[in-house]
Design a protein around this motif. Structure first.
Motif, PDB file in Angstrom:
ATOM      1  N   UNK A  54      -9.402   6.341   2.156  1.00 51.62           N
ATOM      2  CA  UNK A  54      -8.615   5.993   0.981  1.00 51.62           C
ATOM      3  C   UNK A  54      -7.580   4.927   1.364  1.00 51.62           C
ATOM      4  N   UNK A  55      -7.437   3.885   0.524  1.00 50.98           N
ATOM      5  CA  UNK A  55      -6.349   2.901   0.733  1.00 50.98           C
ATOM      6  C   UNK A  55      -5.159   3.367  -0.102  1.00 50.98           C
ATOM      7  N   UNK A  56      -4.019   3.555   0.549  1.00 52.31           N
ATOM      8  CA  UNK A  56      -2.835   4.044  -0.166  1.00 52.31           C
ATOM      9  C   UNK A  56      -2.173   2.900  -0.925  1.00 52.31           C
ATOM     10  N   UNK A  57      -1.614   3.174  -2.117  1.00 50.97           N
ATOM     11  CA  UNK A  57      -0.836   2.121  -2.795  1.00 50.97           C
ATOM     12  C   UNK A  57       0.465   1.848  -2.029  1.00 50.97           C
ATOM     13  N   UNK A  58       0.983   0.636  -2.165  1.00 54.16           N
ATOM     14  CA  UNK A  58       2.158   0.230  -1.374  1.00 54.16           C
ATOM     15  C   UNK A  58       3.047  -0.650  -2.259  1.00 54.16           C
ATOM     16  N   UNK A  59       4.362  -0.561  -2.062  1.00 57.36           N
ATOM     17  CA  UNK A  59       5.277  -1.491  -2.743  1.00 57.36           C
ATOM     18  C   UNK A  59       5.839  -2.455  -1.708  1.00 57.36           C
ATOM     19  N   UNK A  60       5.762  -3.763  -1.999  1.00 57.70           N
ATOM     20  CA  UNK A  60       6.350  -4.746  -1.065  1.00 57.70           C
ATOM     21  C   UNK A  60       7.146  -5.801  -1.829  1.00 57.70           C
ATOM     22  N   UNK A  61       8.085  -6.420  -1.098  1.00 58.35           N
ATOM     23  CA  UNK A  61       8.832  -7.568  -1.624  1.00 58.35           C
ATOM     24  C   UNK A  61       8.706  -8.668  -0.598  1.00 58.35           C
ATOM     25  N   UNK A  62       8.454  -9.890  -1.031  1.00 59.89           N
ATOM     26  CA  UNK A  62       8.422 -11.000  -0.068  1.00 59.89           C
ATOM     27  C   UNK A  62       9.848 -11.424   0.247  1.00 59.89           C
ATOM     28  N   UNK A  63      10.071 -11.861   1.479  1.00 63.14           N
ATOM     29  CA  UNK A  63      11.409 -12.279   1.922  1.00 63.14           C
ATOM     30  C   UNK A  63      11.240 -13.091   3.199  1.00 63.14           C
ATOM     31  N   UNK A  64      12.301 -13.834   3.602  1.00 64.20           N
ATOM     32  CA  UNK A  64      12.193 -14.609   4.841  1.00 64.20           C
ATOM     33  C   UNK A  64      11.864 -13.710   6.040  1.00 64.20           C
ATOM     34  N   UNK A  65      11.314 -14.320   7.100  1.00 66.02           N
ATOM     35  CA  UNK A  65      10.975 -13.625   8.338  1.00 66.02           C
ATOM     36  C   UNK A  65      12.204 -12.875   8.853  1.00 66.02           C
ATOM     37  N   UNK A  66      12.065 -11.663   9.361  1.00 68.06           N
ATOM     38  CA  UNK A  66      10.833 -10.967   9.739  1.00 68.06           C
ATOM     39  C   UNK A  66      10.228 -10.108   8.628  1.00 68.06           C
ATOM     40  N   UNK A  67      10.689 -10.260   7.386  1.00 66.60           N
ATOM     41  CA  UNK A  67      10.126  -9.436   6.319  1.00 66.60           C
ATOM     42  C   UNK A  67       8.775  -9.976   5.855  1.00 66.60           C
ATOM     43  N   UNK A  68       8.260  -9.381   4.801  1.00 67.23           N
ATOM     44  CA  UNK A  68       6.889  -9.701   4.380  1.00 67.23           C
ATOM     45  C   UNK A  68       6.791 -11.152   3.882  1.00 67.23           C
ATOM     46  N   UNK A  69       5.878 -11.960   4.451  1.00 68.40           N
ATOM     47  CA  UNK A  69       5.838 -13.389   4.102  1.00 68.40           C
ATOM     48  C   UNK A  69       5.215 -13.672   2.735  1.00 68.40           C
ATOM     49  N   UNK A  70       5.824 -14.578   2.010  1.00 66.51           N
ATOM     50  CA  UNK A  70       5.262 -15.019   0.724  1.00 66.51           C
ATOM     51  C   UNK A  70       3.861 -15.608   0.913  1.00 66.51           C
ATOM     52  N   UNK A  71       3.600 -16.183   2.083  1.00 61.01           N
ATOM     53  CA  UNK A  71       2.291 -16.806   2.326  1.00 61.01           C
ATOM     54  C   UNK A  71       1.157 -15.786   2.479  1.00 61.01           C
ATOM     55  N   UNK A  72       1.493 -14.480   2.490  1.00 57.58           N
ATOM     56  CA  UNK A  72       0.430 -13.461   2.524  1.00 57.58           C
ATOM     57  C   UNK A  72       0.392 -12.625   1.242  1.00 57.58           C
ATOM     58  N   UNK A  73       1.234 -13.006   0.287  1.00 63.60           N
ATOM     59  CA  UNK A  73       1.344 -12.199  -0.932  1.00 63.60           C
ATOM     60  C   UNK A  73       0.036 -12.159  -1.728  1.00 63.60           C
ATOM     61  N   UNK A  74      -0.615 -13.315  -1.904  1.00 64.92           N
ATOM     62  CA  UNK A  74      -1.842 -13.361  -2.719  1.00 64.92           C
ATOM     63  C   UNK A  74      -2.965 -12.558  -2.050  1.00 64.92           C
TER      64      UNK A  74
END
Ligand code: UD1
Length: 441
Positions: free
Chosen positions: A312-332
């Protein structure tokens, strides 16, 4: 070194077709980081000595930057590795006959603005076509211009060009500057400008992306003392001249992230070779929470990933932000994965105001996504069914490829010249790990 055909295939209007449903199995070599390579290439303008850059990715944006540097009088030659994945480049910039980055090139690649700082600091003048709007948002360059102006340049906008100059015989002067918010490009341009400025420059609230650290390491090896590597406060001791050097570009963390998303959506097992683990830790953390397993061989720099297709793939909540957080370039790409998660996931896009153009195309494939301003809610799992979709920008194209891997039947992705701007042979690499993917000329 000579020129090579790999880099001359730009803007061919190809399509990609993917037959969904394969599980990935095998090993992929990661290319050099495009977004680190571009500012490092611009650094050749700081010296009349030769800069040798290794591990550049064979992508169209690198070719575009070669053209920009070529119009500025830089002698560029390159050779490609036998695998055709990576390029070694030799760049030598003597006095240019023109100091101009023309509209025809800047409109195809905004990163051309990165020649502003080095031209101004070495030659005292630069004329750069003002970058226009962009499919992922307004993307102004006010933060770049503010720094140049504070360092003593006069800046005018004439006939669509940023005209920047210094009084004859004057150098840019070192400054203490705090960016009002974090910008990767403005940090890079300011570092390049500060390299030959008169005195010390301190940049506060600077971007900390690995691509910035790569540029700093290159500048240090060109003889520019810089303190604060990896932090948001950088101190640059401006020098009268910079030297040539040899430098190897870091692996592309966004390419790594794209393959991680590919594995997450298909299941299977994948070895990614040439990975710096800490560069992808924000993605690995969420991927692990969503049910994928990984292990890292620190000596060989190999990342092993595994997911059983039945897990099962679990649902996840993320927010893009500058490094080291989640990169906008991987959002899509990650949004495509979340269409298969078991429940509702949320993505907040904090960096670019219009970076959800892939949503409509994902919906055409059957995804269930609600939009509210900068927030997207993805309801999964949905059965995706292949159809023809159109790429709107580089990372949106990659998101559609990821969705195509899980879709029933065949997905055709048009306008893949966006993909070729930033991914080195993505179709070959995916085919080598079991994906039925074809490029149609
Ligand atoms: C770089 C990357 C891009 C990535 C982005 C954010 C390259 C070639 N491109 O783009 O792939 O998505 O970082 O990680 O490295 N802004 C202003 N004024 C400015 C500069 C930026 O308002 O003068 C805004 C932008 O519109 C955006 C935000 O600041 O909303 C961040 O942009 P920035 O970090 O500068 O992105 P780029 O350097 O253009």
């Amino acid at each position: 070194m000579g020129t090579n055909s790999v880099l001359h295939t730009e803007l061919i209007v190809d399509k990609i077709t993917i037959r969904g449903g394969s599980h990935l199995d095998g090993s992929i070599e990661i290319s050099g980081a495009k977004n680190a390579a571009l500012p490092c290439m611009a650094a050749c303008l700081l010296t009349d000595e030769t800069l040798i850059l290794r591990n550049l990715p064979a992508v169209v944006d690198i070719r575009t930057m070669e053209k920009v540097l070529g119009t500025l009088g830089t002698h560029v030659s390159h050779e490609t590795t036998p695998s055709l994945l990576s390029i070694t480049q030799s760049l030598t910039c003597n006095e240019p006959s023109e100091y101009k980055a023309p509209y025809e090139l800047v409109k195809t690649m905004r990163a051309s603005i990165l020649v502003l700082g080095p031209l101004l600091t070495r030659f005292g003048k630069a004329s750069i076509s003002f970058p226009g709007g962009c499919s992922i948002g307004a993307r102004p360059i006010d933060l770049h211009l503010e720094v140049m102006s504070k360092m003593g340049a006069s800046i005018d906008i004439h006939h669509g060009y940023v005209e920047a100059s210094l009084p004859s015989g004057k150098r840019l002067k070192g400054i203490d500057h705090t960016f009002p918010y974090i910008s990767v490009g403005a940090t890079e341009n300011s570092l390049l400008a500060a390299a030959l400025a008169d005195g010390k420059t301190i940049l506060r609230n600077a971007a900390k992306e690995p691509e910035i650290s790569d540029l700093i390491s290159l500048l240090i090896s060109m003889g520019i003392p810089i303190e604060g590597l990896g932090t948001s406060t950088l101190a640059i001791e401006g020098q009268r001249q910079a030297h040539g050097t040899h430098y190897t570009i870091i692996p592309d963390r966004i390419e790594v992230g794209t393959f991680i998303c590919a594995l997450a959506i298909t299941g299977g097992s994948l070895c990614l070779q040439g990975v710096v683990l800490e560069h992808v830790s924000s993605l690995l953390e969420v991927i692990e929470r969503s049910g994928c397993k990984y292990r890292y061989d620190v000596t060989k720099k190999v990342l092993h990933l595994e997911r059983s297709p039945s897990d099962r793939l679990e649902p996840i909540n993320i927010s893009t932000a500058p490094y080291p957080d989640f990169p906008t370039d991987l959002q899509a790409q990650f949004m495509a994965v979340l269409t298969q998660a078991d429940g509702t996931s949320t993505i907040i896009e904090n960096i670019f105001e219009n970076r959800f153009q892939h949503v409509m195309e994902l919906q055409r494939l059957g995804a269930s996504i609600d939009m509210d301003g900068r927030t997207a809610r993805i309801h999964g799992p949905t059965l995706l069914s292949g159809t023809t979709v159109m790429a709107s920008d580089l990372r949106a194209s990659a998101g559609l490829v990821i969705a195509g891997l899980a879709a029933e039947g065949t997905t055709t992705i048009e306008r893949i010249y966006h993909l070729d701007r930033g991914y080195a042979h993505l179709d070959h690499k995916l085919r080598s790990v079991g994906v039925e993917i074809e490029r149609i000329k």
